[in-house]
Design a protein around this motif. Structure first.
Motif, PDB file in Angstrom:
ATOM      1  N   UNK A   1      77.535  38.690  54.876  1.00 36.63           N
ATOM      2  CA  UNK A   1      78.589  37.715  55.909  1.00 36.63           C
ATOM      3  C   UNK A   1      79.738  37.473  55.376  1.00 36.63           C
ATOM      4  N   UNK A   2      79.999  37.635  54.235  1.00 39.53           N
ATOM      5  CA  UNK A   2      81.357  37.299  53.850  1.00 39.53           C
ATOM      6  C   UNK A   2      82.047  38.475  53.221  1.00 39.53           C
ATOM      7  N   UNK A   3      81.275  39.848  53.263  1.00 38.03           N
ATOM      8  CA  UNK A   3      82.040  40.871  52.625  1.00 38.03           C
ATOM      9  C   UNK A   3      81.435  42.263  53.233  1.00 38.03           C
ATOM     10  N   UNK A   4      82.145  43.182  52.841  1.00 35.52           N
ATOM     11  CA  UNK A   4      81.743  44.661  53.072  1.00 35.52           C
ATOM     12  C   UNK A   4      81.080  45.205  51.865  1.00 35.52           C
ATOM     13  N   UNK A   5      80.160  46.052  51.701  1.00 39.46           N
ATOM     14  CA  UNK A   5      79.411  46.693  50.578  1.00 39.46           C
ATOM     15  C   UNK A   5      79.679  48.269  50.933  1.00 39.46           C
ATOM     16  N   UNK A   6      79.976  48.963  50.050  1.00 40.96           N
ATOM     17  CA  UNK A   6      80.179  50.343  50.390  1.00 40.96           C
ATOM     18  C   UNK A   6      79.767  51.221  49.091  1.00 40.96           C
ATOM     19  N   UNK A   7      79.522  52.443  49.516  1.00 39.98           N
ATOM     20  CA  UNK A   7      79.077  53.418  48.551  1.00 39.98           C
ATOM     21  C   UNK A   7      80.313  54.275  48.366  1.00 39.98           C
ATOM     22  N   UNK A   8      80.909  54.480  47.179  1.00 42.03           N
ATOM     23  CA  UNK A   8      82.057  55.178  46.990  1.00 42.03           C
ATOM     24  C   UNK A   8      81.734  56.615  46.439  1.00 42.03           C
ATOM     25  N   UNK A   9      82.090  57.773  47.357  1.00 42.18           N
ATOM     26  CA  UNK A   9      81.747  58.893  46.831  1.00 42.18           C
ATOM     27  C   UNK A   9      82.892  59.842  46.332  1.00 42.18           C
ATOM     28  N   UNK A  10      82.914  60.271  45.029  1.00 40.59           N
ATOM     29  CA  UNK A  10      83.945  61.259  44.669  1.00 40.59           C
ATOM     30  C   UNK A  10      83.437  62.812  44.748  1.00 40.59           C
ATOM     31  N   UNK A  11      83.782  63.140  45.659  1.00 40.83           N
ATOM     32  CA  UNK A  11      83.443  64.687  45.935  1.00 40.83           C
ATOM     33  C   UNK A  11      84.228  66.052  45.602  1.00 40.83           C
ATOM     34  N   UNK A  12      83.972  66.773  44.491  1.00 40.59           N
ATOM     35  CA  UNK A  12      84.554  67.897  44.116  1.00 40.59           C
ATOM     36  C   UNK A  12      83.548  68.855  44.074  1.00 40.59           C
ATOM     37  N   UNK A  13      83.636  69.979  44.972  1.00 47.63           N
ATOM     38  CA  UNK A  13      82.427  71.087  44.965  1.00 47.63           C
ATOM     39  C   UNK A  13      82.282  71.752  43.874  1.00 47.63           C
TER      40      UNK A  13
END
Length: 192
Positions: free
Chosen positions: A83-95
């Motif tokens: 309700x007071x935040x956004x939650x995220x998965x951060x992906x660092x993608x280097x094939x």
């Protein structure tokens, strides 16, 4: 709605339903994703994306006992915004494996340099990896979990339609991206 054992489908029911639900969920996930350059994506989570993740983990691991189900719920529920935040998965993608190894070594501390800048307000930096440490002295992880905590005025501004930018001000990956209006409208729905 919170995720409880009673709100999840059985393995059999999920096995039958998942193919039909997957395209809709993937579209929902794309709507809630923001790319920063070629190698960084923030996937903003909500109850729907986390419920899907739990159901898939139960299916893949063939978990059907109550204790195991509760364990999966406990592991993933903290990723649902409250309700007071956004939650995220951060992906660092280097094939390329060599490029990935080199860049993850250069990007130490990157998760703490992620921010949301709301029109008329200052930057809100991510609180990163509250569950466990995801870096060593040599490299960062390719996956991080972020929480962007907003005050009341910031929540009101976002719900009222203020624009916002997602950014990273790490020395080795400076990037920013205006959050698309349709994505921002979806994310504003996470706020009270």
């Amino acid at each position: 709605m919170s995720i409880t054992i009673d709100s999840l489908q059985s393995l059999e029911a999920w096995s039958k339903a998942r193919k039909a639900l997957k395209p809709e969920l993937m579209a929902h996930r794309r709507l809630r994703s923001v790319a920063l350059g070629e190698h960084m994506t923030c996937q903003f989570e909500d109850e729907r994306t986390i419920r899907y993740q739990i159901q898939e983990m139960l299916r893949i691991e063939k978990i059907f006992e109550e204790e195991g189900i509760h364990s999966e719920i406990a592991a993933y529920s903290p990723l649902v915004p409250d309700g007071s935040n956004w939650k995220a998965t951060l992906l660092l993608e280097y094939p390329d494996v060599n490029e990935r190894r080199r860049e993850l070594a250069r990007l130490l501390g990157v998760a703490a340099r992620m921010f949301v800048e709301i029109e008329g307000h200052g930057r809100v930096y991510a609180i990163a990896d509250e569950d466990l440490e995801r870096e060593t002295a040599e490299k960062t992880s390719a996956v991080h979990f972020l929480r962007f905590e907003f005050d009341r005025a910031q929540c009101q501004a976002l719900r009222a339609g203020a624009s916002a930018v997602l950014g990273c001000d790490h020395t080795h990956y400076p990037a920013h991206q205006r959050i698309a209006p349709e994505t921002l409208a979806c994310l504003a729905g996470d706020l009270r």
